[in-house]
Scaffold this motif. Sequence first.
Motif, mmCIF file in Angstrom:
data_model
loop_
_atom_site.group_PDB
_atom_site.id
_atom_site.type_symbol
_atom_site.label_atom_id
_atom_site.label_comp_id
_atom_site.label_asym_id
_atom_site.label_seq_id
_atom_site.Cartn_x
_atom_site.Cartn_y
_atom_site.Cartn_z
ATOM 1 N N SER A 1 0.828 -1.209 0.000
ATOM 2 C CA SER A 1 0.000 0.000 0.000
ATOM 3 C C SER A 1 0.857 1.251 0.000
ATOM 4 N N LEU A 2 1.968 1.198 0.743
ATOM 5 C CA LEU A 2 2.866 2.347 0.806
ATOM 6 C C LEU A 2 3.475 2.641 -0.563
ATOM 7 N N LEU A 3 3.913 1.605 -1.248
ATOM 8 C CA LEU A 3 4.486 1.799 -2.592
ATOM 9 C C LEU A 3 3.433 2.284 -3.579
ATOM 10 N N LEU A 4 2.228 1.743 -3.459
ATOM 11 C CA LEU A 4 1.144 2.186 -4.332
ATOM 12 C C LEU A 4 0.868 3.669 -4.141
ATOM 13 N N MET A 5 0.828 4.099 -2.881
ATOM 14 C CA MET A 5 0.582 5.515 -2.602
ATOM 15 C C MET A 5 1.772 6.371 -3.036
ATOM 16 N N PHE A 6 2.968 5.816 -2.969
ATOM 17 C CA PHE A 6 4.160 6.571 -3.337
ATOM 18 C C PHE A 6 4.201 6.849 -4.838
ATOM 19 N N TYR A 7 3.853 5.850 -5.633
ATOM 20 C CA TYR A 7 3.961 5.990 -7.084
ATOM 21 C C TYR A 7 2.674 6.495 -7.746
ATOM 22 N N LEU A 8 1.521 6.149 -7.195
ATOM 23 C CA LEU A 8 0.265 6.428 -7.887
ATOM 24 C C LEU A 8 -0.678 7.335 -7.112
ATOM 25 N N PHE A 9 -0.169 8.002 -6.087
ATOM 26 C CA PHE A 9 -1.072 8.771 -5.230
ATOM 27 C C PHE A 9 -1.819 9.851 -6.007
ATOM 28 N N ALA A 10 -1.138 10.543 -6.892
ATOM 29 C CA ALA A 10 -1.787 11.612 -7.646
ATOM 30 C C ALA A 10 -2.935 11.083 -8.495
ATOM 31 N N SER A 11 -2.803 9.848 -8.996
ATOM 32 C CA SER A 11 -3.835 9.274 -9.857
ATOM 33 C C SER A 11 -5.033 8.753 -9.074
ATOM 34 N N VAL A 12 -4.780 8.287 -7.854
ATOM 35 C CA VAL A 12 -5.856 7.635 -7.094
ATOM 36 C C VAL A 12 -6.280 8.461 -5.880
ATOM 37 N N SER A 13 -5.823 9.703 -5.795
ATOM 38 C CA SER A 13 -6.092 10.485 -4.582
ATOM 39 C C SER A 13 -7.581 10.723 -4.373
ATOM 40 N N HIS A 14 -8.339 10.945 -5.473
ATOM 41 C CA HIS A 14 -9.789 11.142 -5.331
ATOM 42 C C HIS A 14 -10.454 9.882 -4.786
#
Length: 371
Positions: free
Chosen positions: A68-81
Amino acid sequence: MEPLWKLTYLLEPASVTLILTAVAVTFASALRALNYGKEMERNRDFSEASITLDRSQALMIPLASSCSLLLMFYLFASVSHLVTAFTAIASASSLFFCLTPYATYVKSQFGLVDPFVSRCCSKSFTRMQGILLLVSVGIVCAWLVSGHWILNNLLGISICIAFVSHVRLPNIKICSLLLVCLFVYDIFWVFFSERFFGANVMVSVATQQASNPVHTVANSLSLPGLQLITKKLELPVKLVFPRNLMGGMVPGSNAVEFMMLGLGDMAIPGMLLALVLCFDHRKSRDALSPMDASFSKGHKYIWFALAGYAIGLVTALAAGILTHSPQPALLYLVPSTLGPVIFISWTKKELLELWEGPGPNSSDKAHLMEV
């Protein structure tokens, strides 16, 4: 290394408030977990029974958290909503869970009538629950609009309490396994992740702000009052306190800087506190004589664990000030909470009982027979 006199920054209003809030929330989470367990046992409502972790689940938590940490690190801007929407739903349900006991207390004290309104998912839904749901949703909506740090902390606290109440540890053996794994997890992602990923993954994720979907929708529809809606949100996955709280400020810091503490640094020790609090309650309940009851009342493990948590938290903040770098809080919190519990239980010859956990009681056997 900063000079030792800078430890006086721990007396800043923001630091003191953070420490007191974290200690209070951790204890409140353990207490709510105990009361929730007694409530489920009293009502024999096993449909909402809490999840008790086993060894494999304890091992999977650090792995899942790392993914989850890596997902948020790389894709946070895309999935923030999407993350914001999910967090809003979780916050509303957690706040509803935390407010329910107070509403029940007020109802019983004043003899209020609470008629059933409808049935949802095979459960009765009362008027009081409807009001609580509206209040919870209203607070979440206020947070989505304003993004105020007080509302952020309120929602974060409710998530922490709900998590500790529903996810339980059966014994110190599983607890030690989980805490040691998360101890390594926290150290790696704070101290060593930059060598592998080019940035401090934990700090990067912790300091990211999510795009506000309410602002995005209002902007696309050109709705009035757009300037009142915050563009970015601090997600309620951490406590935040402005460094200029009550006028105090660390020299050289910006007026908008915040002190932060992740929910995991309260929820994980809170699971240990919930475990030992339930053990204390069981020992007091099963005491054979008044002398045993008074002895156990004066030697409750919860106070050793809570004092250890406070000491570990202060040590973590002091280390951050002296090294002028982010610190993995579990590096200090795991030894300071788990260590005293294991040592005291060993001296009292109760370590084996804590290590293996309680055997199935009569209510558990009845539940197994029903299943």
